[in-house]
Write a protein that holds these residues in place. Structure first.
Motif, PDB file in Angstrom:
ATOM      1  N   ALA A   1       0.819  -1.132   0.138  1.00  0.00           N
ATOM      2  CA  ALA A   1      -0.026   0.073  -0.028  1.00  0.00           C
ATOM      3  C   ALA A   1       0.785   1.328   0.109  1.00  0.00           C
ATOM      4  N   ALA A   2       2.063   1.277   0.491  1.00  0.00           N
ATOM      5  CA  ALA A   2       3.049   2.249   0.741  1.00  0.00           C
ATOM      6  C   ALA A   2       3.746   2.421  -0.573  1.00  0.00           C
ATOM      7  N   GLY A   3       3.549   1.563  -1.622  1.00  0.00           N
ATOM      8  CA  GLY A   3       4.116   1.762  -2.931  1.00  0.00           C
ATOM      9  C   GLY A   3       5.743   1.270  -2.871  1.00  0.00           C
ATOM     10  N   ARG A   4       5.949  -0.139  -2.196  1.00  0.00           N
ATOM     11  CA  ARG A   4       7.170  -0.562  -2.048  1.00  0.00           C
ATOM     12  C   ARG A   4       7.068  -2.136  -2.618  1.00  0.00           C
ATOM     13  N   PRO A   5       6.772  -2.180  -3.880  1.00  0.00           N
ATOM     14  CA  PRO A   5       6.465  -3.479  -4.329  1.00  0.00           C
ATOM     15  C   PRO A   5       7.417  -4.676  -4.239  1.00  0.00           C
ATOM     16  N   ALA A   6       8.841  -4.191  -4.388  1.00  0.00           N
ATOM     17  CA  ALA A   6       9.720  -5.290  -4.339  1.00  0.00           C
ATOM     18  C   ALA A   6       9.807  -5.744  -2.959  1.00  0.00           C
ATOM     19  N   LEU A   7       9.818  -5.123  -2.039  1.00  0.00           N
ATOM     20  CA  LEU A   7       9.743  -5.791  -0.503  1.00  0.00           C
ATOM     21  C   LEU A   7       8.574  -6.384  -0.244  1.00  0.00           C
ATOM     22  N   ALA A   8       7.225  -5.939  -0.858  1.00  0.00           N
ATOM     23  CA  ALA A   8       6.058  -6.442  -0.698  1.00  0.00           C
ATOM     24  C   ALA A   8       5.852  -8.009  -1.363  1.00  0.00           C
TER      25      ALA A   8
ATOM     26  N   ALA B   1       8.723  -9.773  -1.953  1.00  0.00           N
ATOM     27  CA  ALA B   1       9.451 -10.911  -1.271  1.00  0.00           C
ATOM     28  C   ALA B   1       8.796 -11.270   0.124  1.00  0.00           C
ATOM     29  N   GLY B   2       8.202 -10.191   0.528  1.00  0.00           N
ATOM     30  CA  GLY B   2       7.338 -10.794   1.848  1.00  0.00           C
ATOM     31  C   GLY B   2       6.165 -11.646   1.790  1.00  0.00           C
ATOM     32  N   CYS B   3       5.564 -11.432   0.442  1.00  0.00           N
ATOM     33  CA  CYS B   3       4.393 -12.257   0.191  1.00  0.00           C
ATOM     34  C   CYS B   3       4.838 -13.580  -0.067  1.00  0.00           C
ATOM     35  N   ALA B   4       6.022 -13.506  -0.832  1.00  0.00           N
ATOM     36  CA  ALA B   4       6.243 -14.989  -1.354  1.00  0.00           C
ATOM     37  C   ALA B   4       7.049 -15.861  -0.336  1.00  0.00           C
TER      38      ALA B   4
ATOM     39  N   ALA C   1      -1.907 -13.782   0.572  1.00  0.00           N
ATOM     40  CA  ALA C   1      -0.636 -13.673   0.187  1.00  0.00           C
ATOM     41  C   ALA C   1      -0.397 -13.840  -1.528  1.00  0.00           C
ATOM     42  N   LEU C   2      -1.157 -14.816  -1.695  1.00  0.00           N
ATOM     43  CA  LEU C   2      -0.921 -15.026  -3.187  1.00  0.00           C
ATOM     44  C   LEU C   2      -1.585 -13.719  -4.187  1.00  0.00           C
ATOM     45  N   ALA C   3      -2.545 -13.270  -3.667  1.00  0.00           N
ATOM     46  CA  ALA C   3      -3.128 -11.935  -4.171  1.00  0.00           C
ATOM     47  C   ALA C   3      -2.021 -10.980  -4.023  1.00  0.00           C
ATOM     48  N   GLY C   4      -1.415 -10.614  -2.774  1.00  0.00           N
ATOM     49  CA  GLY C   4      -0.355  -9.801  -2.634  1.00  0.00           C
ATOM     50  C   GLY C   4       0.715  -9.890  -3.357  1.00  0.00           C
ATOM     51  N   TRP C   5       1.342 -11.087  -3.803  1.00  0.00           N
ATOM     52  CA  TRP C   5       2.201 -11.574  -4.617  1.00  0.00           C
ATOM     53  C   TRP C   5       1.894 -10.872  -5.925  1.00  0.00           C
ATOM     54  N   LEU C   6       0.623 -11.338  -6.477  1.00  0.00           N
ATOM     55  CA  LEU C   6       0.544 -10.907  -7.778  1.00  0.00           C
ATOM     56  C   LEU C   6       0.366  -9.326  -7.919  1.00  0.00           C
ATOM     57  N   LEU C   7      -0.234  -8.745  -6.961  1.00  0.00           N
ATOM     58  CA  LEU C   7      -0.236  -7.235  -7.048  1.00  0.00           C
ATOM     59  C   LEU C   7       1.257  -6.847  -7.202  1.00  0.00           C
ATOM     60  N   ALA C   8       1.995  -7.180  -6.390  1.00  0.00           N
ATOM     61  CA  ALA C   8       3.455  -6.743  -6.163  1.00  0.00           C
ATOM     62  C   ALA C   8       4.134  -7.126  -7.516  1.00  0.00           C
ATOM     63  N   THR C   9       4.157  -8.037  -7.972  1.00  0.00           N
ATOM     64  CA  THR C   9       4.887  -8.702  -9.161  1.00  0.00           C
ATOM     65  C   THR C   9       4.245  -7.989 -10.389  1.00  0.00           C
ATOM     66  N   ALA C  10       3.164  -7.635 -10.451  1.00  0.00           N
ATOM     67  CA  ALA C  10       2.346  -7.076 -11.478  1.00  0.00           C
ATOM     68  C   ALA C  10       2.812  -5.727 -11.643  1.00  0.00           C
TER      69      ALA C  10
END
Length: 203
Positions: free
Chosen positions: A128-135, A137-140, A152-161
């Motif tokens: 949500a804070a705009g730091r997708p790379a760390l998000a 890794a955390g979701c993975a 967690a899978l949704a979070g990973w998809l959002l971050a990796t996209a």
């Protein structure tokens, strides 16, 4: 009566922008239906007209962007929780998607998009804070510990996209990745999942 605070105004603007997006998606889906009666068509046309007026209402760009991200986030996780795709990985045929009965779900990530954390720590906060790379890794890491976690899978998809634009197509039907993980025995949160995701994007 006291004037609303800046925070109150921002929250109100976010909620308006989010509901405008979500309502628009529903109305567009209804408008595309061939099962509407004449009365139903008039109703949907009226709703579409109302939405056109809503879209002319100004919302600060940063708040509108957060609302759009929240709408995508909600849709992705909703599909992972409520749709099941029966599709072998690499299949040339269209996936068979059917509804799945799930327990009540509260979208906890929505609050973070509405009021982004100043000092993000968790994967959701980082996303949500705009730091997708760390998000990502955390979701993975969460997926490796709890492979069946749709949040967690949704979070990973959002971050990796966000990091890899070619993976944005996964957000439209995220249940395809969930089905492919199950059918191939791929462990979620591993490099093999990333490879599988790219195969789906290329199909």
């Amino acid at each position: 009566m006291a004037e609303p605070s800046v925070v109150d105004r921002d929250v109100a603007a976010f909620q308006f922008a989010l509901l405008r997006i979500q309502t628009g998606r529903v109305v567009r889906a209804l408008h595309a239906s061939d099962r509407l009666t004449a009365t139903g068509r008039r109703l949907v046309d009226g709703l579409a007209g109302t939405l056109r007026g809503w879209r002319r209402e100004p919302v600060p760009p940063a708040i509108a962007a957060r609302a759009a991200a929240a709408a995508v986030s909600h849709a992705v996780e909703w599909r992972l929780r409520n749709r099941l795709a029966a599709e072998p990985a690499g299949s040339d045929t269209a996936p068979v998607v059917r509804p799945v009965a799930r327990a009540l779900w509260v979208d906890d990530r929505l609050r973070l998009y509405r009021e982004p954390p100043v000092s993000p720590v968790t994967p959701d906060e980082l996303l949500a804070a705009g730091r997708p790379a760390l998000a990502e890794a955390g979701c993975a890491a969460t997926l490796r510990a709890t492979p069946d976690d749709p949040h967690a899978l949704a979070g990973w998809l959002l971050a990796t996209a966000t990091l890899h634009p070619h993976r944005r197509r996964l957000l439209r039907r995220p249940e395809r990745l969930s089905a492919a993980l199950a059918s191939t025995g791929t462990t979620p949160g591993t490099p093999a999942m990333t490879t599988l995701a790219d195969r789906l994007c290329a199909a």
